[in-house]
Motif scaffolding. Structure first.
Motif, PDB file in Angstrom:
ATOM      1  N   ASP A  34       0.559  -1.264  -0.391  1.00 48.95           N
ATOM      2  CA  ASP A  34      -0.228   0.053   0.108  1.00 48.95           C
ATOM      3  C   ASP A  34       0.538   1.459   0.396  1.00 48.95           C
ATOM      4  O   ASP A  34       0.447   2.284  -0.414  1.00 48.95           O
ATOM      5  N   PHE A  35       1.829   1.191   0.550  1.00 53.32           N
ATOM      6  CA  PHE A  35       3.388   2.570   0.512  1.00 53.32           C
ATOM      7  C   PHE A  35       4.492   1.707   0.577  1.00 53.32           C
ATOM      8  O   PHE A  35       5.007   0.786   1.432  1.00 53.32           O
ATOM      9  N   LEU A  36       5.268   2.308   0.288  1.00 57.12           N
ATOM     10  CA  LEU A  36       6.777   1.488   0.070  1.00 57.12           C
ATOM     11  C   LEU A  36       8.010   2.769   0.539  1.00 57.12           C
ATOM     12  O   LEU A  36       8.053   4.033   0.329  1.00 57.12           O
ATOM     13  N   TYR A  37       8.837   2.397   0.567  1.00 58.69           N
ATOM     14  CA  TYR A  37      10.623   3.311   0.552  1.00 58.69           C
ATOM     15  C   TYR A  37      11.344   2.226   0.016  1.00 58.69           C
ATOM     16  O   TYR A  37      11.157   0.841  -0.146  1.00 58.69           O
ATOM     17  N   GLU A  38      11.671   2.540  -0.898  1.00 62.28           N
ATOM     18  CA  GLU A  38      13.310   2.763  -1.876  1.00 62.28           C
ATOM     19  C   GLU A  38      14.616   3.289  -2.177  1.00 62.28           C
ATOM     20  O   GLU A  38      14.241   4.296  -2.129  1.00 62.28           O
ATOM     21  N   ARG A  39      15.406   2.856  -1.860  1.00 55.98           N
ATOM     22  CA  ARG A  39      16.516   2.458  -2.041  1.00 55.98           C
ATOM     23  C   ARG A  39      16.996   3.171  -3.744  1.00 55.98           C
ATOM     24  O   ARG A  39      16.443   2.442  -4.399  1.00 55.98           O
ATOM     25  N   LYS A  40      17.728   3.505  -4.482  1.00 54.98           N
ATOM     26  CA  LYS A  40      18.474   4.041  -5.174  1.00 54.98           C
ATOM     27  C   LYS A  40      18.899   2.664  -5.932  1.00 54.98           C
ATOM     28  O   LYS A  40      20.045   1.927  -4.134  1.00 54.98           O
ATOM     29  N   ILE A  41      19.650   1.978  -6.710  1.00 55.73           N
ATOM     30  CA  ILE A  41      20.004   0.847  -6.818  1.00 55.73           C
ATOM     31  C   ILE A  41      21.244   0.856  -6.914  1.00 55.73           C
ATOM     32  O   ILE A  41      21.476   1.553  -7.099  1.00 55.73           O
ATOM     33  N   ASP A  42      21.514   0.281  -6.027  1.00 57.58           N
ATOM     34  CA  ASP A  42      23.160  -0.059  -6.110  1.00 57.58           C
ATOM     35  C   ASP A  42      23.873  -1.167  -7.371  1.00 57.58           C
ATOM     36  O   ASP A  42      23.599  -0.898  -8.601  1.00 57.58           O
ATOM     37  N   LYS A  43      25.111  -0.582  -6.898  1.00 55.48           N
ATOM     38  CA  LYS A  43      26.281  -1.280  -8.169  1.00 55.48           C
ATOM     39  C   LYS A  43      25.792  -3.181  -8.577  1.00 55.48           C
ATOM     40  O   LYS A  43      26.455  -3.348  -9.652  1.00 55.48           O
ATOM     41  N   LYS A  44      24.968  -3.999  -7.463  1.00 60.61           N
ATOM     42  CA  LYS A  44      25.345  -5.236  -8.001  1.00 60.61           C
ATOM     43  C   LYS A  44      24.165  -5.537  -8.582  1.00 60.61           C
ATOM     44  O   LYS A  44      22.807  -6.397  -8.399  1.00 60.61           O
ATOM     45  N   GLY A  45      22.931  -4.246  -8.897  1.00 64.32           N
ATOM     46  CA  GLY A  45      21.732  -4.212  -9.329  1.00 64.32           C
ATOM     47  C   GLY A  45      20.827  -4.569  -8.512  1.00 64.32           C
ATOM     48  O   GLY A  45      19.177  -4.932  -9.609  1.00 64.32           O
ATOM     49  N   ARG A  46      20.833  -4.214  -7.143  1.00 58.96           N
ATOM     50  CA  ARG A  46      19.548  -4.391  -5.904  1.00 58.96           C
ATOM     51  C   ARG A  46      19.069  -3.087  -5.732  1.00 58.96           C
ATOM     52  O   ARG A  46      20.011  -2.093  -5.867  1.00 58.96           O
ATOM     53  N   THR A  47      17.552  -3.166  -5.722  1.00 58.81           N
ATOM     54  CA  THR A  47      17.207  -1.674  -5.228  1.00 58.81           C
ATOM     55  C   THR A  47      16.757  -2.124  -3.510  1.00 58.81           C
ATOM     56  O   THR A  47      15.567  -2.911  -4.018  1.00 58.81           O
ATOM     57  N   TYR A  48      17.009  -2.229  -2.954  1.00 58.27           N
ATOM     58  CA  TYR A  48      16.648  -2.429  -1.150  1.00 58.27           C
ATOM     59  C   TYR A  48      15.537  -1.351  -1.014  1.00 58.27           C
ATOM     60  O   TYR A  48      14.831  -0.598  -1.028  1.00 58.27           O
ATOM     61  N   PHE A  49      14.187  -2.638  -0.451  1.00 59.28           N
ATOM     62  CA  PHE A  49      13.045  -1.863   0.199  1.00 59.28           C
ATOM     63  C   PHE A  49      13.022  -2.341   1.344  1.00 59.28           C
ATOM     64  O   PHE A  49      13.266  -2.956   1.832  1.00 59.28           O
ATOM     65  N   ASP A  50      11.045  -1.219   1.661  1.00 59.34           N
ATOM     66  CA  ASP A  50      10.756  -1.561   2.967  1.00 59.34           C
ATOM     67  C   ASP A  50       8.822  -1.176   2.436  1.00 59.34           C
ATOM     68  O   ASP A  50       8.804  -0.279   2.316  1.00 59.34           O
ATOM     69  N   ARG A  51       8.796  -2.368   2.743  1.00 57.81           N
ATOM     70  CA  ARG A  51       7.211  -2.293   1.734  1.00 57.81           C
ATOM     71  C   ARG A  51       6.085  -2.879   2.837  1.00 57.81           C
ATOM     72  O   ARG A  51       6.431  -3.936   3.802  1.00 57.81           O
ATOM     73  N   TYR A  52       5.405  -2.262   3.407  1.00 54.15           N
ATOM     74  CA  TYR A  52       3.886  -2.046   3.582  1.00 54.15           C
ATOM     75  C   TYR A  52       2.816  -2.427   3.187  1.00 54.15           C
ATOM     76  O   TYR A  52       2.054  -2.107   2.356  1.00 54.15           O
ATOM     77  N   LYS A  53       1.677  -3.538   4.083  1.00 58.29           N
ATOM     78  CA  LYS A  53       0.852  -3.921   3.927  1.00 58.29           C
ATOM     79  C   LYS A  53      -0.298  -3.991   4.699  1.00 58.29           C
ATOM     80  O   LYS A  53       0.001  -4.379   5.943  1.00 58.29           O
ATOM     81  N   TYR A  54      -1.712  -3.190   4.148  1.00 55.12           N
ATOM     82  CA  TYR A  54      -2.590  -2.825   5.304  1.00 55.12           C
ATOM     83  C   TYR A  54      -3.116  -4.106   5.776  1.00 55.12           C
ATOM     84  O   TYR A  54      -3.911  -4.696   4.187  1.00 55.12           O
ATOM     85  N   LEU A  55      -3.669  -4.451   6.913  1.00 54.97           N
ATOM     86  CA  LEU A  55      -4.338  -5.614   6.877  1.00 54.97           C
ATOM     87  C   LEU A  55      -5.744  -5.645   7.966  1.00 54.97           C
ATOM     88  O   LEU A  55      -6.048  -6.545   8.727  1.00 54.97           O
ATOM     89  N   GLY A  56      -6.008  -4.229   8.284  1.00 55.87           N
ATOM     90  CA  GLY A  56      -6.881  -3.583   9.364  1.00 55.87           C
ATOM     91  C   GLY A  56      -6.820  -2.317   8.924  1.00 55.87           C
ATOM     92  O   GLY A  56      -5.670  -2.098   7.866  1.00 55.87           O
ATOM     93  N   SER A  57      -7.853  -1.802   9.517  1.00 55.62           N
ATOM     94  CA  SER A  57      -7.696   0.046   9.827  1.00 55.62           C
ATOM     95  C   SER A  57      -6.808   0.291  10.649  1.00 55.62           C
ATOM     96  O   SER A  57      -6.663   0.168  11.723  1.00 55.62           O
ATOM     97  N   GLY A  58      -5.312   0.828   9.671  1.00 56.59           N
ATOM     98  CA  GLY A  58      -4.318   1.779  10.317  1.00 56.59           C
ATOM     99  C   GLY A  58      -2.862   0.546  10.651  1.00 56.59           C
ATOM    100  O   GLY A  58      -2.351   0.817  11.449  1.00 56.59           O
ATOM    101  N   PHE A  59      -3.347  -0.574  10.349  1.00 59.13           N
ATOM    102  CA  PHE A  59      -2.687  -1.602  10.955  1.00 59.13           C
ATOM    103  C   PHE A  59      -2.094  -3.056   9.753  1.00 59.13           C
ATOM    104  O   PHE A  59      -2.502  -3.032   8.484  1.00 59.13           O
ATOM    105  N   GLY A  60      -0.477  -3.426  10.176  1.00 63.71           N
ATOM    106  CA  GLY A  60      -0.497  -4.904   9.235  1.00 63.71           C
ATOM    107  C   GLY A  60       1.089  -4.673   8.847  1.00 63.71           C
ATOM    108  O   GLY A  60       1.661  -4.517  10.099  1.00 63.71           O
ATOM    109  N   VAL A  61       1.469  -6.056   8.230  1.00 70.99           N
ATOM    110  CA  VAL A  61       2.917  -5.789   7.658  1.00 70.99           C
ATOM    111  C   VAL A  61       3.448  -5.284   7.145  1.00 70.99           C
ATOM    112  O   VAL A  61       3.366  -4.624   5.569  1.00 70.99           O
ATOM    113  N   SER A  62       5.120  -5.527   6.850  1.00 71.02           N
ATOM    114  CA  SER A  62       6.137  -4.399   6.440  1.00 71.02           C
ATOM    115  C   SER A  62       6.935  -6.148   6.580  1.00 71.02           C
ATOM    116  O   SER A  62       7.503  -6.690   6.990  1.00 71.02           O
ATOM    117  N   VAL A  63       7.169  -5.347   5.015  1.00 69.96           N
ATOM    118  CA  VAL A  63       8.480  -6.831   4.397  1.00 69.96           C
ATOM    119  C   VAL A  63      10.150  -5.746   3.978  1.00 69.96           C
ATOM    120  O   VAL A  63      10.001  -4.460   3.616  1.00 69.96           O
TER     121      VAL A  63
END
Length: 310
Positions: A34-63
């Motif tokens: 539902d919303f996320l934050y991502e870093r710029k792609i690194d030298k190895k082609g990886r884009t690190y992320f922090d992603r959030y999914k609502y599983l109810g009103s105002g709360f959820g899980v992040s990866v």
């Protein structure tokens, strides 16, 4: 105290015991956030992320993890997502205006924010959910002066407490005269605190005298009265740099929620604790009594949230 104890507050107990459910939730957060934050792609082609999914009103899980492009057996480019960790998040009813912010990490690189609530003048700490974003901001700062300037201009945070257990209590009877006097005293103390921070020695001495008098008054009352009638509320940090508090707060509003992935029932409470307006979540199974507006809630929980910056 285990991490799963706090996760249960949001209705995740049955999910973490079922690998199939857990994998589904993590895939949803990774591929349909539902919303996320991502870093710029690194030298190895990886884009690190922090992603959030609502599983109810105002709360959820992040990866937390990274995505990168790989070639399959047919030589076609496909995007792979690698999940390195996961957590839960919960949002407050409202943002808190704050000042004198300070962010630090523990030995496990978990970030914690220490701030002062502008509305009450009271300080609190919480575990930072958007730590990847904060780390990137700090790493981009050229020197410590830039760090101090950044922290001095953090205007707001959004935090909520995950309660391990809670007990509902009757309110302390208050009259209008006493409430008005207490409000005046609190306003005077906030003014003294502002002056003391600016180096006013007289203000520091006045604050010391106020604290000393309150301690004497409390000792005298506790000798003849019940603890919960003496304290209208408290907000005690049990473990330094953990976000774990023991609390006694006034309930302002109650919502009944459901975790959409587990069907577990929980309460979301808007409360006032020592003048700080905040939000609490607790699993319905872990509450003794019926939460209602005007009652008090006593329990223990972890405060977590987001540092809001422009």
């Amino acid at each position: 105290m285990q991490q799963n104890d706090f996760i249960k507050a949001l209705g995740f107990e049955s999910i973490i015991k079922d690998k199939r459910k857990m994998d589904k939730v993590l895939r949803l957060a990774s591929f349909e956030p539902d919303f996320l934050y991502e870093r710029k792609i690194d030298k190895k082609g990886r884009t690190y992320f922090d992603r959030y999914k609502y599983l109810g009103s105002g709360f959820g899980v992040s990866v937390q993890g990274y995505r990168h492009i790989k070639l399959n057996k047919e030589g076609q480019k496909i995007e792979k997502h690698v999940v390195m960790g996961w957590d839960v998040f919960a949002q407050g009813h409202r943002d808190n205006d704050v000042s004198h912010a300070f962010i630090d990490t523990d030995n496990e690189q978990a970030a914690f924010c220490f701030v002062e609530d502008d509305g009450s003048g009271n300080a609190f700490e919480f575990r930072v959910n958007n730590s990847l974003e904060m780390i990137d901001r700090y790493q981009a700062m050229p020197n410590y002066n830039a760090v101090e300037a950044f922290e001095a201009n953090i205007p707001k945070v959004n935090a909520a407490m995950l309660l391990v257990f809670a007990t509902i209590l009757l309110p302390v009877v208050k009259n209008e005269t006493a409430a008005s006097f207490r409000a005046q005293q609190d306003a005077m103390q906030r003014e003294l605190m502002d002056r003391a921070r600016k180096g006013d020695i007289e203000a520091e001495e006045n604050l010391y005298e106020i604290a000393k008098k309150r301690e004497i008054d409390l000792r005298e009352r506790l000798a003849h009265e019940d603890l919960l009638s003496v304290f209208e509320g408290y907000f005690l940090n049990l473990i330094e740099q953990s976000g774990i508090f023991s609390v006694l707060a006034d309930i302002l509003e109650v919502d009944q929620l459901t975790n959409e992935a587990s069907d577990e029932k929980l309460y979301r409470l808007s409360v006032s604790v020592t003048g700080i307006k905040m939000t609490m979540y607790v699993n319905a199974e872990d509450v003794v009594g019926m939460p209602m507006e005007g009652m008090r809630i006593m329990g223990m929980g972890m405060l977590q949230g987001t540092v809001l910056v422009s």
